[in-house]
Design a protein around this motif. Structure first.
Motif, PDB file in Angstrom:
ATOM      1  N   ASP A 265       1.001  -1.510  -0.065  1.00  0.00           N
ATOM      2  CA  ASP A 265       0.293   0.049   0.155  1.00  0.00           C
ATOM      3  C   ASP A 265       1.237   1.579  -0.008  1.00  0.00           C
ATOM      4  OD1 ASP A 265      -1.696   2.116   2.021  1.00  0.00           O
ATOM      5  OD2 ASP A 265      -2.849   1.079   0.182  1.00  0.00           O
ATOM      6  N   THR A 266       0.216   2.057  -0.518  1.00  0.00           N
ATOM      7  CA  THR A 266       1.421   3.834  -1.660  1.00  0.00           C
ATOM      8  C   THR A 266       0.847   4.742  -0.569  1.00  0.00           C
ATOM      9  OG1 THR A 266       0.569   3.383  -3.340  1.00  0.00           O
ATOM     10  CG2 THR A 266       3.034   2.475  -2.585  1.00  0.00           C
ATOM     11  N   THR A 267      -0.967   4.886  -0.343  1.00  0.00           N
ATOM     12  CA  THR A 267      -1.955   5.632   0.240  1.00  0.00           C
ATOM     13  C   THR A 267      -1.551   5.723   1.679  1.00  0.00           C
ATOM     14  OG1 THR A 267      -3.704   3.853   1.079  1.00  0.00           O
ATOM     15  CG2 THR A 267      -3.370   4.830  -1.578  1.00  0.00           C
ATOM     16  N   ASN A 269      -3.377   4.335   4.107  1.00  0.00           N
ATOM     17  CA  ASN A 269      -4.298   4.117   4.331  1.00  0.00           C
ATOM     18  C   ASN A 269      -3.794   2.645   5.456  1.00  0.00           C
ATOM     19  OD1 ASN A 269      -6.250   6.230   3.513  1.00  0.00           O
ATOM     20  ND2 ASN A 269      -6.659   5.078   1.505  1.00  0.00           N
ATOM     21  N   THR A 482     -10.620   6.103   2.905  1.00  0.00           N
ATOM     22  CA  THR A 482     -10.381   5.536   1.868  1.00  0.00           C
ATOM     23  C   THR A 482     -10.198   6.317   0.508  1.00  0.00           C
ATOM     24  OG1 THR A 482     -10.522   3.917   2.708  1.00  0.00           O
ATOM     25  CG2 THR A 482     -10.686   3.707   0.945  1.00  0.00           C
ATOM     26  N   PHE A 483     -11.306   7.018   0.023  1.00  0.00           N
ATOM     27  CA  PHE A 483     -12.014   8.480  -0.445  1.00  0.00           C
ATOM     28  C   PHE A 483     -12.115   9.303  -0.198  1.00  0.00           C
ATOM     29  CE2 PHE A 483     -14.113   3.843  -0.855  1.00  0.00           C
ATOM     30  CZ  PHE A 483     -13.816   3.864  -1.774  1.00  0.00           C
ATOM     31  N   ASN A 506     -16.704  -0.625  -4.354  1.00  0.00           N
ATOM     32  CA  ASN A 506     -14.863   0.187  -5.301  1.00  0.00           C
ATOM     33  C   ASN A 506     -15.663   1.621  -5.473  1.00  0.00           C
ATOM     34  OD1 ASN A 506     -13.571  -2.453  -4.790  1.00  0.00           O
ATOM     35  ND2 ASN A 506     -14.709  -3.214  -6.744  1.00  0.00           N
ATOM     36  N   GLY A 507     -14.255   1.831  -5.310  1.00  0.00           N
ATOM     37  CA  GLY A 507     -14.298   3.580  -6.077  1.00  0.00           C
ATOM     38  C   GLY A 507     -15.216   3.802  -7.364  1.00  0.00           C
ATOM     39  N   SER A 509     -12.758   5.684  -8.715  1.00  0.00           N
ATOM     40  CA  SER A 509     -11.892   5.689  -9.447  1.00  0.00           C
ATOM     41  C   SER A 509     -10.348   5.366  -8.522  1.00  0.00           C
ATOM     42  CB  SER A 509     -11.227   6.866  -9.878  1.00  0.00           C
ATOM     43  OG  SER A 509     -11.253   7.852  -8.570  1.00  0.00           O
ATOM     44  N   GLU A 510      -9.849   5.418  -8.644  1.00  0.00           N
ATOM     45  CA  GLU A 510      -8.253   4.224  -7.476  1.00  0.00           C
ATOM     46  C   GLU A 510      -8.691   5.586  -6.021  1.00  0.00           C
ATOM     47  OE1 GLU A 510      -4.778   4.635  -8.502  1.00  0.00           O
ATOM     48  OE2 GLU A 510      -4.935   2.691  -9.672  1.00  0.00           O
ATOM     49  N   THR A 511      -9.016   6.863  -5.929  1.00  0.00           N
ATOM     50  CA  THR A 511      -9.186   7.475  -5.146  1.00  0.00           C
ATOM     51  C   THR A 511     -11.305   8.257  -4.588  1.00  0.00           C
ATOM     52  OG1 THR A 511      -8.871   9.717  -5.803  1.00  0.00           O
ATOM     53  CG2 THR A 511      -6.788   8.969  -5.203  1.00  0.00           C
TER      54      THR A 511
END
Length: 605
Positions: A265-267, A269, A482-483, A506-507, A509-511
């Motif tokens: 994970d790079t976010t 979160n 998360t979003f 799910n989103g 998009s990724e964010t």
């Protein structure tokens, strides 16, 4: 070389000590700066950075910091407001306090190993970092000399006396967090702790005034404590759990639970798993010992929920009690550790503990040393957002995936009320049984006592909440964000977080999640199917033959399996005998119908 444009490091000798170096971070040569990164490490072999604390001077930047296993301090800073902060010549962005493994006995060199300007402007144009006339997006190494002991007392100065130990009762972190695995197949590895300390009036406790943390027989500073529970202290979280304790004042409660993160994970979160955590309140033992060493635990039956009680008796037997039918009045040996769990009726959620204990977290562990009375308060779920049209509830179990059944519908009686009298269901007679049932069960609300608004659209956030209520999946309002478009202040935050953690949503998009967008029929099918799968209920779906719809090609690839499986099980139908209309907006009546049809398909209604 002097920095002409970029980030400059300046050692603050006055604020530093032999154990901690304070390094100021300056922006040089910019009109505005959106983001930057820096990585610092000792260039001297006998110096090890164990933790670091960044104190911002410009509040416009959001920062992520840590010290990795190799002793490299890493910081990523980015703007988190609409306005870019001014970073005119030599603007102080903030200060980094680097803590060393042992006090310095000789001067050390701190190297700015790398750093980069992610985005910014100088003289109104996009800028790069410039050194010696060479454009570069990466800084060359720069160095700061840290003095061995800049603030040692002189001969005429008296050394500062050590502060008196903090007085109070002790709560061991290991008593709160039990059986937490080092890794979890779904959520990743154990990286941090979610800790909340509250006073007996429910207010947040103040470090140093109401409590302190002790590790390795050392009373920690607030920064050391913060770094330790967030994984920056150079110690594994498993070791922190086994070795950290809290010294607290009378009536102070400590809640703790482990947090997990995927290895790649790079976010930043994390997912908190409350089922491995607990809460404990410190109360000094009464000076009046019971004659026979026994005390009475009284647990009052709450309205809108129940309290589950477990403990181990004197013979080593596990005892489980609950207030579902009547109050608990139990004589137990003084000093017994008792675990309490609050379970809300559908449509309500646990609010706080009462009686002789306090706190807002469930489950909670208390040590009963005197006659103790326990009560709990439950409030209506989503009461601050009734206009959303989807005030569905939770089971209050604080676990990840639920059971797949409605928890205690209609106040726990298990009987569905027939007193519902919506006057606007004439156009959706086919959905009336479903609507009446789900409203009674607290999964969805009417707009008023007489208006349901069956043909109104359902948003993605509203349906996520309905699914959580249906499957007993508790909201997680304290989970890491998360979003970017689902804020902790949003009424649906905890439900979207819980649904995302369980792989249900799910989103877009990724964010981004796009919570207020109306949900499509294929998205609704996908969420419901994933919830059935996440709670282990796929095997309960009846077998059948799926309809081959004329517009099947219009169903998104990700949703085809979901639509087909639910249609074959009789859970979701087409809008006609031959069409499914996957991109059509789902209505409140349709949402109620497919949830009700699922419950019917698996024999729950």
């Amino acid at each position: 070389e002097p920095v002409e444009q970029g980030v400059s490091l300046v050692y603050d000798e006055e604020k530093s000590t032999s154990a901690t170096a304070v390094i100021d971070v300056h922006a040089v040569g910019f009109d505005s700066l959106k983001s930057f990164t820096i990585n610092m490490m000792p260039a001297t072999d006998n110096v090890t950075i164990t933790s670091a604390t960044y104190t911002p001077n410009n509040q416009g930047f959001q920062t992520t910091t840590n010290v990795d296993n190799e002793g490299v301090y890493r910081m990523v800073a980015s703007i988190n407001t609409a306005d870019e902060p001014s970073v005119a010549e030599d603007t102080l962005l903030g200060s980094v306090a680097l803590t060393f493994a042992s006090p310095l006995t000789s001067n050390a060199i701190i190297e700015l190993a790398t750093g980069s300007l992610l985005s910014g402007t100088a003289n109104g144009e996009s800028a790069k970092i410039i050194y010696d006339g060479t454009d570069s997006t990466t800084m060359p190494a720069t160095f700061v000399t840290v003095l061995a002991n800049p603030n040692a007392p002189t001969e005429s100065e008296e050394p500062t006396e050590s502060p008196a130990p903090f007085e109070g009762g002790e709560i061991a972190l290991g008593d709160l967090i039990t059986n937490a695995p080092a890794s979890d197949e779904t959520y990743g590895i154990l990286v941090a702790l979610d800790v909340k300390v509250t006073k007996n009036n429910g207010d947040e406790a103040v470090y140093g005034d109401d409590f302190v943390a002790v590790y390795d027989d050392k009373e920690l500073t607030e920064d050391e404590y913060f770094n330790l529970i967030n994984g920056y202290g150079g110690v594994s979280i498993a070791d922190v759990i086994s070795g950290l304790s809290f010294v607290v004042k009378d009536g102070t409660s400590v809640y703790a639970a482990p947090a997990y993160q995927p290895e790649d994970d790079t976010t930043g979160n994390m997912t908190v798993l409350p089922e491995y955590g607990g809460e404990q309140t410190y109360a000094p033992q009464s000076s009046e010992e019971p004659e026979d060493g026994m005390v009475t635990l009284t647990v009052d039956t709450p309205s809108r929920g129940a309290i589950l009680v477990t403990y181990t008796d004197a013979d080593g037997n596990s005892v489980s009690l609950d207030t579902d039918d009547e109050d608990i009045k139990e004589e137990i040996p003084a000093g017994t550790s008792v675990r309490l769990r609050a379970v809300a009726d559908s449509g309500y959620e646990f609010s706080r503990w009462g009686g002789d204990i306090s706190g807002t977290s469930s489950p909670k562990t208390i040590t009963v040393k005197k006659d103790t009375d326990v009560s709990a308060t439950f409030t209506k779920t989503g009461s601050s957002s009734s206009s959303s049209g989807s005030n569905s509830g939770t089971t209050g179990s604080n676990t990840g995936a639920g059971s797949g059944s409605i928890a205690r519908p209609n106040g726990g009686s298990g009987v569905i009320s027939t007193g519902i009298n919506f006057t606007d269901l004439g156009s959706v007679q086919w959905a009336q049984p479903a609507i009446n049932y789900l409203v009674s069960a607290g999964i969805i609300n009417g707009r008023s006592n007489t208006i349901f608004d069956p043909n109104a659209s359902v948003t993605r956030a509203e349906f996520a909440k309905m699914v959580c209520a249906t499957f007993g999946i508790s909201a997680t309002p304290n989970a890491a964000q998360t979003f970017v478009d689902v804020s902790p202040s949003d009424w649906f935050y905890g439900y979207v977080q819980a649904a995302a953690a369980n792989g249900i949503v799910n989103g877009v998009s990724e964010t981004a999640f796009d919570p207020n967008a109306t949900i499509t029929r294929e998205q609704m099918a996908a969420m419901l199917y994933r919830a059935i799968e996440a709670t282990g209920n796929l095997a309960k779906l009846p077998a059948g033959t799926a309809t081959v719809f004329a517009d099947e090609a219009q169903i998104a690839d990700y949703a085809k399996t979901y639509v087909s499986a639910l249609n074959a099980a009789g859970v979701i139908n087409g809008t006609s005998a031959t069409t499914f209309e996957p991109k059509a907006t789902a209505t409140r009546a349709q949402a109620a119908a497919i949830i009700y049809q699922y419950l019917g398909a698996v024999g729950l209604v």
